[in-house]
Design a protein around this motif. Sequence first.
Motif, PDB file in Angstrom:
ATOM      1  N   MET A  46       7.975  15.453  11.471  1.00 44.00           N
ATOM      2  CA  MET A  46       9.303  15.579  10.840  1.00 44.00           C
ATOM      3  C   MET A  46       9.973  16.876  11.278  1.00 44.00           C
ATOM      4  SD  MET A  46       8.797  14.482   6.904  1.00 44.00           S
ATOM      5  CE  MET A  46       8.550  12.821   6.349  1.00 44.00           C
TER       6      MET A  46
ATOM      7  N   ARG B 256       3.936  15.489  -1.495  1.00 38.01           N
ATOM      8  CA  ARG B 256       3.813  16.231  -0.231  1.00 38.01           C
ATOM      9  C   ARG B 256       4.779  15.694   0.833  1.00 38.01           C
ATOM     10  NH1 ARG B 256      -2.073  17.572   1.792  1.00 38.01           N
ATOM     11  NH2 ARG B 256      -0.798  18.425   3.461  1.00 38.01           N
ATOM     12  N   LEU B 257       4.969  14.395   0.827  1.00 36.83           N
ATOM     13  CA  LEU B 257       5.916  13.818   1.792  1.00 36.83           C
ATOM     14  C   LEU B 257       7.343  14.275   1.504  1.00 36.83           C
ATOM     15  CD1 LEU B 257       4.573  10.193   2.301  1.00 36.83           C
ATOM     16  CD2 LEU B 257       4.848  11.936   4.057  1.00 36.83           C
TER      17      LEU B 257
ATOM     18  N   ASP C 163      -0.919   8.151 -11.639  1.00 35.03           N
ATOM     19  CA  ASP C 163       0.260   7.587 -10.987  1.00 35.03           C
ATOM     20  C   ASP C 163       0.584   6.225 -11.582  1.00 35.03           C
ATOM     21  OD1 ASP C 163      -2.127   6.786  -9.977  1.00 35.03           O
ATOM     22  OD2 ASP C 163      -1.294   6.147  -8.063  1.00 35.03           O
TER      23      ASP C 163
ATOM     24  N   PRO D   3       0.887  -0.487  -9.786  1.00 31.53           N
ATOM     25  CA  PRO D   3       0.490  -1.810 -10.268  1.00 31.53           C
ATOM     26  C   PRO D   3      -0.838  -1.760 -11.039  1.00 31.53           C
ATOM     27  CG  PRO D   3       0.967  -1.825  -7.907  1.00 31.53           C
ATOM     28  CD  PRO D   3       0.947  -0.415  -8.353  1.00 31.53           C
TER      29      PRO D   3
ATOM     30  N   LEU E 183      -4.320  -3.951  -7.783  1.00 23.87           N
ATOM     31  CA  LEU E 183      -4.432  -2.877  -6.797  1.00 23.87           C
ATOM     32  C   LEU E 183      -5.710  -3.001  -5.994  1.00 23.87           C
ATOM     33  CD1 LEU E 183      -3.371   0.591  -8.241  1.00 23.87           C
ATOM     34  CD2 LEU E 183      -2.761  -0.413  -6.053  1.00 23.87           C
TER      35      LEU E 183
ATOM     36  N   LEU F 135      -2.511  18.287  -8.299  1.00 20.97           N
ATOM     37  CA  LEU F 135      -1.817  16.991  -8.282  1.00 20.97           C
ATOM     38  C   LEU F 135      -2.794  15.823  -8.123  1.00 20.97           C
ATOM     39  CD1 LEU F 135       1.324  17.809  -6.141  1.00 20.97           C
ATOM     40  CD2 LEU F 135       1.302  17.081  -8.514  1.00 20.97           C
TER      41      LEU F 135
ATOM     42  N   SER G 226       0.835  -1.210   0.000  1.00 20.18           N
ATOM     43  CA  SER G 226       0.000   0.000   0.000  1.00 20.18           C
ATOM     44  C   SER G 226       0.868   1.258   0.000  1.00 20.18           C
ATOM     45  CB  SER G 226      -0.960  -0.006   1.193  1.00 20.18           C
ATOM     46  OG  SER G 226      -0.276   0.347   2.367  1.00 20.18           O
TER      47      SER G 226
ATOM     48  N   MET H   5      -6.104  -4.561   2.367  1.00 14.99           N
ATOM     49  CA  MET H   5      -5.547  -3.551   3.269  1.00 14.99           C
ATOM     50  C   MET H   5      -6.671  -2.805   3.985  1.00 14.99           C
ATOM     51  SD  MET H   5      -2.757  -2.413   4.459  1.00 14.99           S
ATOM     52  CE  MET H   5      -2.525  -1.130   5.674  1.00 14.99           C
TER      53      MET H   5
ATOM     54  N   LEU I 296      -1.060  13.602   6.523  1.00 18.08           N
ATOM     55  CA  LEU I 296       0.135  14.256   5.988  1.00 18.08           C
ATOM     56  C   LEU I 296       0.577  15.420   6.861  1.00 18.08           C
ATOM     57  CD1 LEU I 296      -0.491  14.188   2.164  1.00 18.08           C
ATOM     58  CD2 LEU I 296       1.581  13.456   3.298  1.00 18.08           C
TER      59      LEU I 296
ATOM     60  N   ALA J  52       2.091   1.715  -3.479  1.00 13.27           N
ATOM     61  CA  ALA J  52       1.028   2.147  -4.390  1.00 13.27           C
ATOM     62  C   ALA J  52       0.533   3.561  -4.086  1.00 13.27           C
ATOM     63  CB  ALA J  52      -0.142   1.166  -4.295  1.00 13.27           C
ATOM     64  N   MET J  53       1.247   4.230  -3.211  1.00 15.80           N
ATOM     65  CA  MET J  53       0.821   5.588  -2.826  1.00 15.80           C
ATOM     66  C   MET J  53       0.813   6.517  -4.033  1.00 15.80           C
ATOM     67  SD  MET J  53       2.661   7.759   0.121  1.00 15.80           S
ATOM     68  CE  MET J  53       2.642   6.543   1.378  1.00 15.80           C
ATOM     69  N   ASP J  54      -0.180   7.395  -4.092  1.00 15.85           N
ATOM     70  CA  ASP J  54      -0.275   8.236  -5.289  1.00 15.85           C
ATOM     71  C   ASP J  54       0.764   9.367  -5.288  1.00 15.85           C
ATOM     72  OD1 ASP J  54      -1.286  10.414  -3.836  1.00 15.85           O
ATOM     73  OD2 ASP J  54      -3.301   9.604  -3.951  1.00 15.85           O
ATOM     74  N   MET J  55       0.892   9.972  -6.472  1.00 17.57           N
ATOM     75  CA  MET J  55       1.933  10.983  -6.684  1.00 17.57           C
ATOM     76  C   MET J  55       1.764  12.194  -5.768  1.00 17.57           C
ATOM     77  SD  MET J  55       4.078  10.007  -8.902  1.00 17.57           S
ATOM     78  CE  MET J  55       4.866  11.432  -9.609  1.00 17.57           C
ATOM     79  N   ARG J  56       0.506  12.530  -5.524  1.00 18.70           N
ATOM     80  CA  ARG J  56       0.245  13.720  -4.711  1.00 18.70           C
ATOM     81  C   ARG J  56       0.806  13.518  -3.299  1.00 18.70           C
ATOM     82  NH1 ARG J  56      -4.183  14.336  -1.396  1.00 18.70           N
ATOM     83  NH2 ARG J  56      -4.538  16.447  -0.675  1.00 18.70           N
ATOM     84  N   MET J  57       0.521  12.346  -2.759  1.00 21.77           N
ATOM     85  CA  MET J  57       0.981  12.027  -1.412  1.00 21.77           C
ATOM     86  C   MET J  57       2.513  11.991  -1.364  1.00 21.77           C
ATOM     87  SD  MET J  57      -0.750  10.926   1.416  1.00 21.77           S
ATOM     88  CE  MET J  57      -1.895   9.566   1.324  1.00 21.77           C
TER      89      MET J  57
ATOM     90  N   GLN K  22      -5.383  -5.828  -3.455  1.00 21.23           N
ATOM     91  CA  GLN K  22      -4.526  -5.374  -2.350  1.00 21.23           C
ATOM     92  C   GLN K  22      -5.246  -4.328  -1.516  1.00 21.23           C
ATOM     93  OE1 GLN K  22      -0.974  -3.787  -4.045  1.00 21.23           O
ATOM     94  NE2 GLN K  22      -0.135  -5.771  -4.598  1.00 21.23           N
TER      95      GLN K  22
END
Lengths: 138, 160
Positions: free
Chosen positions: B20, A35-36, B84, B87, B92, B79, A24, B99, B13, A27-32, B95
């Motif tokens: 961080m 931002r990370l 993206d 898989p 996906l 964004l 998972s 999950m 986030l 498979a995280m999307d580009m936006r996430m 999974q």
Amino acid sequence: MKEPMQDTGQSAFEARSRELFHDSVDAMDMRMRSRLTQARHAALDAAAAAKRRPWFLRIGTWTPAAGVTAAVLLGAALWFSLPGGNHGLTAADSQPSLEDLDIVASSDEGAGDAIEMLQNDLDFYDFSDKASNSGPAA
Amino acid sequence: MAQVALRDPDDALDVVQDAMLKLARSYASRPSAEWRPLFYRILENGIRDLQRRRTVRKKFMVWLPGTQEDPDNDAQDPLDNVPDGGPDAPELMMQGQAMEQLEVSLRALPARQREAFMLRNFEGLDVAETATAMGCSEGSVKTHYSRAVHALREHLSEVW
């Protein structure tokens, strides 16, 4: 991103849930991800800035000292703000405790007897302990 | 981890970013071996704070008129629409479902058990690091973790 398993005794269930979690994350999307990455860069900048600052300007250095000073000042303010020099413990308050001490320390009457009884008990416990260590009475 | 606990990617986030920054500002001078457990400790505190704030906010929002959120007013992040490369969709989905079931079961656990499971199993921290991150003894970590595994296995045995 996947890490080797740490426990040799890890069950299939634990392995599966771990794998699912890492999938998972992969498979995280580009936006996430974006931002990370931004967050990581911001944190690294902050760390660099913190290192550049001289030690006496760092907030963390002064926080404990400031806390202690504030506590002392508050305590002093409360102490001296009590009216008529009444600082919590009056002569009347201290009287009973002195009397109690007197009773406990006196060797006559009840208190003296109690101490004597305690001494007897200790002798008895000592005897009982020796008797039980030496096995059954012959 | 934050997402499982908070159920909101944006909040998750934000909490991660705060953690961080706090780590970098306050603990950059510490040995690097301490960073991981420290980071997760800060993160867990952040998650708990946000959950508490949400609870309080909810209590007050009930009494205020016109506080319903309008989903159409949310500003779109450009964004969001970027495709993206991951898989295949069916894989996906499988999974994702598994999950999702795991996340649902995790949310049903007591907070400490959930923390112990995620730190040990997902993040790969050892018992000592997990204890530092959770602010408890190693024995407690083992107990929480073992109870979490037992409960999750029981809960998911039918669906997995």
